[in-house]
Design a protein around this motif. Structure first.
Motif, PDB file in Angstrom:
ATOM      1  N   GLY A 171      13.559   1.676  18.925  1.00 42.38           N
ATOM      2  CA  GLY A 171      12.611   1.746  20.023  1.00 42.38           C
ATOM      3  C   GLY A 171      11.475   0.757  19.847  1.00 42.38           C
ATOM      4  O   GLY A 171      10.966   0.568  18.739  1.00 42.38           O
ATOM      5  N   SER A 172      11.068   0.119  20.931  1.00 44.62           N
ATOM      6  CA  SER A 172       9.937  -0.805  20.901  1.00 44.62           C
ATOM      7  C   SER A 172       8.672  -0.051  21.290  1.00 44.62           C
ATOM      8  O   SER A 172       8.626   0.624  22.316  1.00 44.62           O
ATOM      9  CB  SER A 172      10.176  -1.964  21.872  1.00 44.62           C
ATOM     10  N   SER A 173       7.646  -0.164  20.456  1.00 48.74           N
ATOM     11  CA  SER A 173       6.385   0.530  20.723  1.00 48.74           C
ATOM     12  C   SER A 173       5.223  -0.382  20.376  1.00 48.74           C
ATOM     13  O   SER A 173       5.187  -0.970  19.294  1.00 48.74           O
ATOM     14  CB  SER A 173       6.296   1.826  19.906  1.00 48.74           C
ATOM     15  N   ALA A 174       4.277  -0.508  21.293  1.00 44.28           N
ATOM     16  CA  ALA A 174       3.122  -1.378  21.052  1.00 44.28           C
ATOM     17  C   ALA A 174       2.012  -0.656  20.306  1.00 44.28           C
ATOM     18  O   ALA A 174       1.073  -1.290  19.831  1.00 44.28           O
ATOM     19  CB  ALA A 174       2.593  -1.904  22.389  1.00 44.28           C
ATOM     20  N   ARG A 175       2.111   0.673  20.194  1.00 42.37           N
ATOM     21  CA  ARG A 175       1.014   1.416  19.582  1.00 42.37           C
ATOM     22  C   ARG A 175       1.488   2.217  18.381  1.00 42.37           C
ATOM     23  O   ARG A 175       2.651   2.603  18.295  1.00 42.37           O
ATOM     24  CB  ARG A 175       0.347   2.348  20.602  1.00 42.37           C
ATOM     25  N   ALA A 176       0.576   2.423  17.456  1.00 41.60           N
ATOM     26  CA  ALA A 176       0.879   3.236  16.277  1.00 41.60           C
ATOM     27  C   ALA A 176       0.994   4.707  16.690  1.00 41.60           C
ATOM     28  O   ALA A 176       0.397   5.137  17.676  1.00 41.60           O
ATOM     29  CB  ALA A 176      -0.205   3.057  15.233  1.00 41.60           C
ATOM     30  N   ARG A 177       1.738   5.477  15.919  1.00 43.63           N
ATOM     31  CA  ARG A 177       1.941   6.890  16.211  1.00 43.63           C
ATOM     32  C   ARG A 177       1.326   7.748  15.124  1.00 43.63           C
ATOM     33  O   ARG A 177       1.247   7.347  13.958  1.00 43.63           O
ATOM     34  CB  ARG A 177       3.442   7.192  16.306  1.00 43.63           C
ATOM     35  N   ALA A 178       0.921   8.962  15.520  1.00 48.52           N
ATOM     36  CA  ALA A 178       0.344   9.885  14.540  1.00 48.52           C
ATOM     37  C   ALA A 178       1.382  10.236  13.476  1.00 48.52           C
ATOM     38  O   ALA A 178       1.057  10.369  12.296  1.00 48.52           O
ATOM     39  CB  ALA A 178      -0.152  11.153  15.242  1.00 48.52           C
ATOM     40  N   LEU A 179       2.628  10.383  13.890  1.00 45.08           N
ATOM     41  CA  LEU A 179       3.724  10.635  12.959  1.00 45.08           C
ATOM     42  C   LEU A 179       4.428   9.300  12.723  1.00 45.08           C
ATOM     43  O   LEU A 179       5.037   8.734  13.627  1.00 45.08           O
ATOM     44  CB  LEU A 179       4.699  11.650  13.556  1.00 45.08           C
ATOM     45  N   SER A 180       4.308   8.777  11.504  1.00 48.93           N
ATOM     46  CA  SER A 180       4.853   7.450  11.227  1.00 48.93           C
ATOM     47  C   SER A 180       6.372   7.461  11.309  1.00 48.93           C
ATOM     48  O   SER A 180       7.019   8.475  11.061  1.00 48.93           O
ATOM     49  CB  SER A 180       4.403   6.972   9.846  1.00 48.93           C
ATOM     50  N   TRP A 181       6.946   6.323  11.661  1.00 54.80           N
ATOM     51  CA  TRP A 181       8.378   6.155  11.830  1.00 54.80           C
ATOM     52  C   TRP A 181       8.794   4.909  11.072  1.00 54.80           C
ATOM     53  O   TRP A 181       8.013   3.961  10.954  1.00 54.80           O
ATOM     54  CB  TRP A 181       8.689   5.968  13.326  1.00 54.80           C
ATOM     55  N   PRO A 182      10.005   4.864  10.523  1.00 57.96           N
ATOM     56  CA  PRO A 182      10.441   3.620   9.867  1.00 57.96           C
ATOM     57  C   PRO A 182      10.339   2.444  10.836  1.00 57.96           C
ATOM     58  O   PRO A 182      10.739   2.563  11.997  1.00 57.96           O
ATOM     59  CB  PRO A 182      11.896   3.908   9.494  1.00 57.96           C
ATOM     60  N   GLU A 183       9.796   1.327  10.380  1.00 61.73           N
ATOM     61  CA  GLU A 183       9.555   0.188  11.263  1.00 61.73           C
ATOM     62  C   GLU A 183      10.233  -1.074  10.764  1.00 61.73           C
ATOM     63  O   GLU A 183      10.382  -1.288   9.560  1.00 61.73           O
ATOM     64  CB  GLU A 183       8.047  -0.080  11.397  1.00 61.73           C
TER      65      GLU A 183
ATOM     66  N   ARG B 208       7.864  -3.505  16.683  1.00 62.69           N
ATOM     67  CA  ARG B 208       6.734  -3.943  17.494  1.00 62.69           C
ATOM     68  C   ARG B 208       6.559  -5.444  17.349  1.00 62.69           C
ATOM     69  O   ARG B 208       6.847  -6.020  16.298  1.00 62.69           O
ATOM     70  CB  ARG B 208       5.449  -3.188  17.139  1.00 62.69           C
ATOM     71  N   ILE B 209       6.078  -6.053  18.411  1.00 60.29           N
ATOM     72  CA  ILE B 209       5.814  -7.491  18.421  1.00 60.29           C
ATOM     73  C   ILE B 209       4.368  -7.703  17.990  1.00 60.29           C
ATOM     74  O   ILE B 209       3.453  -7.038  18.498  1.00 60.29           O
ATOM     75  CB  ILE B 209       6.067  -8.074  19.824  1.00 60.29           C
ATOM     76  N   ALA B 210       4.165  -8.602  17.054  1.00 54.48           N
ATOM     77  CA  ALA B 210       2.814  -8.844  16.507  1.00 54.48           C
ATOM     78  C   ALA B 210       1.985  -9.663  17.501  1.00 54.48           C
ATOM     79  O   ALA B 210       1.976 -10.895  17.468  1.00 54.48           O
ATOM     80  CB  ALA B 210       2.915  -9.575  15.169  1.00 54.48           C
ATOM     81  N   THR B 211       1.297  -8.969  18.387  1.00 53.43           N
ATOM     82  CA  THR B 211       0.482  -9.616  19.410  1.00 53.43           C
ATOM     83  C   THR B 211      -0.965  -9.743  18.943  1.00 53.43           C
ATOM     84  O   THR B 211      -1.361  -9.196  17.908  1.00 53.43           O
ATOM     85  CB  THR B 211       0.525  -8.804  20.713  1.00 53.43           C
ATOM     86  N   ASN B 212      -1.756 -10.447  19.735  1.00 58.64           N
ATOM     87  CA  ASN B 212      -3.199 -10.567  19.495  1.00 58.64           C
ATOM     88  C   ASN B 212      -3.820  -9.170  19.589  1.00 58.64           C
ATOM     89  O   ASN B 212      -3.747  -8.528  20.636  1.00 58.64           O
ATOM     90  CB  ASN B 212      -3.790 -11.501  20.553  1.00 58.64           C
TER      91      ASN B 212
END
Length: 255
Positions: free
Chosen positions: A79-91, A134-138
């Motif tokens: 899954g693509s997600s631009a924001r961090a989650r309270a429950l961490s997921w393998p990235e 996630r894409i490393a954006t500004n």
């Protein structure tokens, strides 16, 4: 062959033009599977115009009523997600995402999940995923159009596919570093059936209240997604659940 097994799954897109632009992004990189979950607009003339010649891919796009339907048969979901989650997921980063998807695509269908333009993926949708990317954006301006994001991932998939060697390893990859492939991994729909069985059993044995256990549910799904059981292992787990719920008795082992 591997690229043809990668599904781009878009959830509740709000603008048909964005879907057309995603179709163009995929076709330029040799990807062919586009799946839409409950799109908010029908695929109209604006979608065709933005597809710019990829209207054949739009015409073949599957439209599904649920995410479970869209992911049926997939052995890996990222899954693509631009924001961090309270429950961490393998990235994994986009390059790692491409490598993971293409490795598993050797054995069957895989999926990259893109959420809504404004709000992304819900936590329940995230629970279908084995990894997040996630894409490393500004950090001061992280807004990225869904078609632009799709183009980044599509490019990484094509670049990685072109580097692939005949033995299934990446060009320049040291021998022995390739991950062990398992051909009979449980698919997304099989895992969701198992999760339903697990949650019912936890309620039956008094371990958890299904109505008040959303965090526990997500943690357990993250645990089993990380383990990635095959079908035999999943059947063992389901047998244990049936025994725990009292549907199997120890007397059956007595001669």
């Amino acid at each position: 062959m591997r690229l043809s097994r990668v599904r781009f799954v878009l959830i509740e897109t709000s603008l048909s033009a964005n879907v057309g632009a995603v179709a163009r992004a995929l076709k330029t990189m040799g990807l062919t599977q586009l799946v839409l979950v409950r799109p908010q607009q029908r695929l109209d003339a604006e979608a065709m115009a933005r597809a710019a010649g990829a209207d054949d891919l739009l015409a073949r796009a599957r439209i599904c009523d649920s995410l479970a339907e869209a992911l049926a048969g997939c052995r890996l979901v990222i899954g693509s997600s631009a924001r961090a989650r309270a429950l961490s997921w393998p990235e994994v980063d986009p390059a790692g995402c491409a490598e993971q998807l293409l490795r598993d695509a050797e054995e069957g269908d895989v999926a990259l999940l893109l959420g809504r333009e404004r709000s992304g993926l819900t936590n329940d949708e995230l629970s279908y995923c084995h990894f997040l990317t996630r894409i490393a954006t500004n950090p001061d301006y992280s807004s990225l159009n869904i078609a632009a994001a799709a183009q980044v991932f599509a490019y990484e998939l094509r670049r990685t596919a072109l580097q692939w060697q005949g033995d299934g390893s990446l060009a320049g990859e040291p021998e022995g570093d390739a991950q062990v492939e398992r051909s009979d991994l449980a698919t997304a729909d099989e895992m969701m059936s198992f999760y339903g069985h697990l949650e019912r059993t936890l309620g039956q044995i008094g371990f958890a209240d299904p109505a008040q256990s959303s965090t526990l549910r997500r943690r357990l799904r993250r645990l089993f997604n990380r383990a990635r059981p095959d079908r035999t292992e999943l059947n063992i787990l389901r047998g244990i659940l049936s025994a725990a719920a009292g549907r199997k008795r120890p007397e059956r082992f007595q001669r």
